[in-house]
Every structure is written in structure tokens, then in C-alpha cells.
Enzyme design. Sequence first.
Site, PDB file in Angstrom:
ATOM      1  N   GLY A  50       0.837  -1.199   0.000  1.00  0.00           N
ATOM      2  CA  GLY A  50       0.000   0.000   0.000  1.00  0.00           C
ATOM      3  C   GLY A  50       0.866   1.240   0.000  1.00  0.00           C
ATOM      4  O   GLY A  50       1.998   1.210   0.501  1.00  0.00           O
ATOM      5  N   GLN A  55       2.845  10.081   1.137  1.00  0.00           N
ATOM      6  CA  GLN A  55       4.151   9.429   1.260  1.00  0.00           C
ATOM      7  C   GLN A  55       5.086   9.756   0.107  1.00  0.00           C
ATOM      8  O   GLN A  55       6.297   9.529   0.201  1.00  0.00           O
ATOM      9  CB  GLN A  55       3.985   7.901   1.345  1.00  0.00           C
ATOM     10  CG  GLN A  55       3.351   7.431   2.635  1.00  0.00           C
ATOM     11  CD  GLN A  55       3.243   5.922   2.658  1.00  0.00           C
ATOM     12  OE1 GLN A  55       2.304   5.349   2.119  1.00  0.00           O
ATOM     13  NE2 GLN A  55       4.215   5.252   3.256  1.00  0.00           N
ATOM     14  N   CYS A  97       5.642   0.015   7.348  1.00  0.00           N
ATOM     15  CA  CYS A  97       5.309   1.169   6.516  1.00  0.00           C
ATOM     16  C   CYS A  97       6.541   1.569   5.727  1.00  0.00           C
ATOM     17  O   CYS A  97       7.641   1.598   6.279  1.00  0.00           O
ATOM     18  CB  CYS A  97       4.861   2.326   7.421  1.00  0.00           C
ATOM     19  SG  CYS A  97       4.392   3.804   6.508  1.00  0.00           S
ATOM     20  N   LEU A  98       6.337   1.888   4.451  1.00  0.00           N
ATOM     21  CA  LEU A  98       7.474   2.260   3.608  1.00  0.00           C
ATOM     22  C   LEU A  98       8.125   3.561   4.081  1.00  0.00           C
ATOM     23  O   LEU A  98       9.265   3.837   3.732  1.00  0.00           O
ATOM     24  CB  LEU A  98       7.030   2.387   2.143  1.00  0.00           C
ATOM     25  CG  LEU A  98       6.555   1.073   1.498  1.00  0.00           C
ATOM     26  CD1 LEU A  98       6.023   1.321   0.092  1.00  0.00           C
ATOM     27  CD2 LEU A  98       7.674   0.038   1.471  1.00  0.00           C
ATOM     28  N   HIS A 139      -4.769   1.520   7.371  1.00  0.00           N
ATOM     29  CA  HIS A 139      -3.406   2.078   7.462  1.00  0.00           C
ATOM     30  C   HIS A 139      -3.218   3.185   6.427  1.00  0.00           C
ATOM     31  O   HIS A 139      -2.690   4.256   6.738  1.00  0.00           O
ATOM     32  CB  HIS A 139      -2.401   0.929   7.254  1.00  0.00           C
ATOM     33  CG  HIS A 139      -0.964   1.327   7.225  1.00  0.00           C
ATOM     34  ND1 HIS A 139      -0.038   0.856   8.137  1.00  0.00           N
ATOM     35  CD2 HIS A 139      -0.272   2.150   6.388  1.00  0.00           C
ATOM     36  CE1 HIS A 139       1.153   1.382   7.858  1.00  0.00           C
ATOM     37  NE2 HIS A 139       1.030   2.166   6.789  1.00  0.00           N
ATOM     38  N   GLU A 140      -3.657   2.931   5.192  1.00  0.00           N
ATOM     39  CA  GLU A 140      -3.444   3.918   4.120  1.00  0.00           C
ATOM     40  C   GLU A 140      -4.326   5.159   4.320  1.00  0.00           C
ATOM     41  O   GLU A 140      -3.885   6.283   4.069  1.00  0.00           O
ATOM     42  CB  GLU A 140      -3.703   3.297   2.746  1.00  0.00           C
ATOM     43  CG  GLU A 140      -2.780   2.141   2.378  1.00  0.00           C
ATOM     44  CD  GLU A 140      -1.306   2.409   2.621  1.00  0.00           C
ATOM     45  OE1 GLU A 140      -0.872   3.566   2.477  1.00  0.00           O
ATOM     46  OE2 GLU A 140      -0.588   1.462   2.985  1.00  0.00           O
ATOM     47  N   HIS A 143      -2.847   7.565   6.657  1.00  0.00           N
ATOM     48  CA  HIS A 143      -1.824   8.435   6.060  1.00  0.00           C
ATOM     49  C   HIS A 143      -2.444   9.742   5.540  1.00  0.00           C
ATOM     50  O   HIS A 143      -1.796  10.788   5.559  1.00  0.00           O
ATOM     51  CB  HIS A 143      -1.137   7.737   4.884  1.00  0.00           C
ATOM     52  CG  HIS A 143       0.022   6.863   5.272  1.00  0.00           C
ATOM     53  ND1 HIS A 143       1.133   7.330   5.930  1.00  0.00           N
ATOM     54  CD2 HIS A 143       0.246   5.533   5.091  1.00  0.00           C
ATOM     55  CE1 HIS A 143       1.996   6.332   6.129  1.00  0.00           C
ATOM     56  NE2 HIS A 143       1.474   5.233   5.630  1.00  0.00           N
TER      57      HIS A 143
HETATM   58 NI    NI Z   1       2.351   3.306   5.627  1.00  0.00          NI
END
Ligand code: NI
Length: 177
Positions: A50, A55, A97-98, A139-140, A143
Site C-alpha cells: 500500500g 508518502q 510502513c514504507l 493504514h493507508e 496516512h
Molecule cells: Ni504506511
Amino acid sequence: MSDTDLLPILLVPDARLRAKARPVGPGDAEAVRALAPRMLATMYKAPGIGLAAPQIGELLRLVVIDLQPEDQPQPYVMVNPEIVAASTGLAAREEGCLSLPNQYAEVTRPAEVKVRWQDLDGSRREMQADGLLATCIQHEIDHLNGVLFVDHISALKRNMLLRKLAKELKGRQRDGE
Ligand code: NI
């Protein structure tokens, strides 16, 4: 999709990860249509399941998700996604998370959610999700509100994890990565 289409992923503590993203409007259609495939390519390459527009530094309510079941691509592009219902039943799942590379923690969230969004053609979509997909969607969408998975864990665990991350990123800088 070539590597030149890849977008740099912002890392904690970049302030843009803490900003609230604005809704995608009709005037954004072209930009979002160009951005979505690049976000998917960036996510696949990372690799991740995701990625939210903040991000990559775009404060728009846009997320891409692909759990790649059995290694088969099954991408979701969600414009202005919204959780419209959540189960009272909770589920705990390890999240990463990236934007916080190599950091993981167990997060408890509603086990099932109903999500509404628009696709790239502006059509309204709705889905009931459970399991990993439900976790990923929540989660997304977090963000888009400047919320990170570490905000859902205890302050003690969060501080430990953020210290570990800072140390790792410093090490990368030192190694010229
Ligand atoms: Ni994330």
C-alpha cells in the site's frame, strides 16, 4: 513502467507525513490519473502492499493498494476513500510502513470495514473488507490524515521504534546509501 517513473518515498520525520491531505477534486483528475500508475510502480518496487499520496509528497486523498494474492496483481486505486462502517470486532496484525523502513509493530484495529471511494473514472465504489485488506485500507487512509501506524501503539513502544529508525537512517546516510 521504467525506473524513471518511480517516486521517492518520504521517510519519518518528514513533516509532510503529518499533514492532512485534501480531497481530490475535478481539477485534479488529470494529475491523479498520471500519479496513480507511478505510485503503483513505486509500491511494487519498494516492495510494499500500500502507498498513500502524502508518502510521495502529494497532499491528496489518494491511495493505492495491492496485496498481490498468489503473486497476481490486483491493484486498487482509491480516490477520496472513506471508512463508512467498522466492525466492533478487532484484529491485531503486524504492520510496517514504507515511510518507516524495517520497523514493525502489532496494531489493533477493527477487523472489518466498509470503504467507499471513487475510481480513476470518477465512479463510486464500495467494498466490505476483512483480514489483511481491512488492515491495509485503514493504514493507508490514516496516512491521508497524517496518522502513522506507530500512533496506534504505546508511547514506550513508539519511542523505541522511532529511535531505532533514526539510528538506522543515520547509518544509511553515513554509508552513503
Ligand atoms: Ni504506511
